[in-house]
Design a protein around this motif. Structure first.
Motif, PDB file in Angstrom:
ATOM      1  N   GLN A 155      -1.778 -53.975   4.775  1.00 21.18           N
ATOM      2  CA  GLN A 155      -1.052 -53.143   3.804  1.00 21.18           C
ATOM      3  C   GLN A 155       0.440 -53.455   3.836  1.00 21.18           C
ATOM      4  O   GLN A 155       1.101 -53.430   2.796  1.00 21.18           O
ATOM      5  CB  GLN A 155      -1.289 -51.667   4.085  1.00 21.18           C
ATOM      6  CG  GLN A 155      -0.614 -50.744   3.100  1.00 21.18           C
ATOM      7  CD  GLN A 155      -1.095 -50.983   1.680  1.00 21.18           C
ATOM      8  OE1 GLN A 155      -2.291 -50.927   1.402  1.00 21.18           O
ATOM      9  NE2 GLN A 155      -0.190 -51.265   0.774  1.00 21.18           N
ATOM     10  N   MET A 163       0.698 -50.736  -4.423  1.00 22.47           N
ATOM     11  CA  MET A 163      -0.529 -50.660  -3.647  1.00 22.47           C
ATOM     12  C   MET A 163      -1.726 -50.920  -4.546  1.00 22.47           C
ATOM     13  O   MET A 163      -1.664 -50.739  -5.745  1.00 22.47           O
ATOM     14  CB  MET A 163      -0.655 -49.284  -2.991  1.00 22.47           C
ATOM     15  CG  MET A 163       0.272 -49.096  -1.821  1.00 22.47           C
ATOM     16  SD  MET A 163       0.104 -47.531  -0.949  1.00 22.47           S
ATOM     17  CE  MET A 163      -1.535 -47.608  -0.315  1.00 22.47           C
ATOM     18  N   GLN A 193      -0.194 -43.994  -1.457  1.00 18.31           N
ATOM     19  CA  GLN A 193      -0.726 -44.332  -2.779  1.00 18.31           C
ATOM     20  C   GLN A 193      -0.076 -43.466  -3.845  1.00 18.31           C
ATOM     21  O   GLN A 193       0.279 -43.932  -4.913  1.00 18.31           O
ATOM     22  CB  GLN A 193      -2.243 -44.173  -2.791  1.00 18.31           C
ATOM     23  CG  GLN A 193      -2.905 -44.384  -4.136  1.00 18.31           C
ATOM     24  CD  GLN A 193      -2.854 -45.821  -4.601  1.00 18.31           C
ATOM     25  OE1 GLN A 193      -2.731 -46.742  -3.801  1.00 18.31           O
ATOM     26  NE2 GLN A 193      -2.972 -46.028  -5.891  1.00 18.31           N
ATOM     27  N   THR A 207      -6.652 -49.083  -0.875  1.00 17.46           N
ATOM     28  CA  THR A 207      -6.286 -47.759  -0.370  1.00 17.46           C
ATOM     29  C   THR A 207      -7.532 -46.953  -0.044  1.00 17.46           C
ATOM     30  O   THR A 207      -7.601 -46.299   1.005  1.00 17.46           O
ATOM     31  CB  THR A 207      -5.435 -47.006  -1.410  1.00 17.46           C
ATOM     32  OG1 THR A 207      -4.262 -47.763  -1.674  1.00 17.46           O
ATOM     33  CG2 THR A 207      -5.056 -45.626  -0.921  1.00 17.46           C
ATOM     34  N   ALA A 267       2.439 -54.609   0.614  1.00 18.05           N
ATOM     35  CA  ALA A 267       3.607 -53.862   0.154  1.00 18.05           C
ATOM     36  C   ALA A 267       4.832 -54.756   0.021  1.00 18.05           C
ATOM     37  O   ALA A 267       5.721 -54.478  -0.794  1.00 18.05           O
ATOM     38  CB  ALA A 267       3.910 -52.709   1.113  1.00 18.05           C
TER      39      ALA A 267
END
Length: 122
Positions: A48, A1, A114, A6, A52
């Protein structure tokens, strides 16, 4: 991440959650503003998912459990659409509050992702 991404997600989720809770407690039903806030949050969560998938191939693998990370990510990505669906089915002030609670839950889940990605040692 990515840490800055984040932080952006946590800030957007927290702001969306507080906005929806305040609007709901003020008696407002779901509107473009409250649903749009959760739609923005969902777009960030989809980004995200892409990050990822790509990050381990770019030399940024998770230090914690990948299974735990993905369970958090999939669950977090399902919360905003579920909250919006509930709000559109039951158009009351409390459904706006529920959207806010879902957004705040996503904020906590993103921060936990995170931690799983960077801090834990597997």
């Amino acid at each position: 991440m990515i840490l800055w991404f984040t932080i952006v997600q946590v800030v957007v989720a927290g702001a969306s959650g507080l906005l929806c809770i305040v609007l709901g407690l003020a008696g407002r039903r779901p509107s473009d503003l409250s649903v749009g806030a959760l739609a923005l949050l969902e777009l960030l969560l989809i980004a995200q998912v892409v990050i990822a998938i790509i990050a381990p191939f770019a030399g940024n693998p998770p230090t914690g459990s990948p299974l735990e990370f993905w369970v958090y990510l999939v669950s977090a990505a399902l919360l905003p659409p579920a909250g919006v669906a509930w709000a559109l089915l039951e158009r009351s002030r409390w459904s706006t509050v529920i959207m806010g609670v879902a957004a705040l839950a996503v904020a906590v889940m993103v921060w936990r992702m995170q931690v799983i990605w960077t801090i834990q040692v597997a």
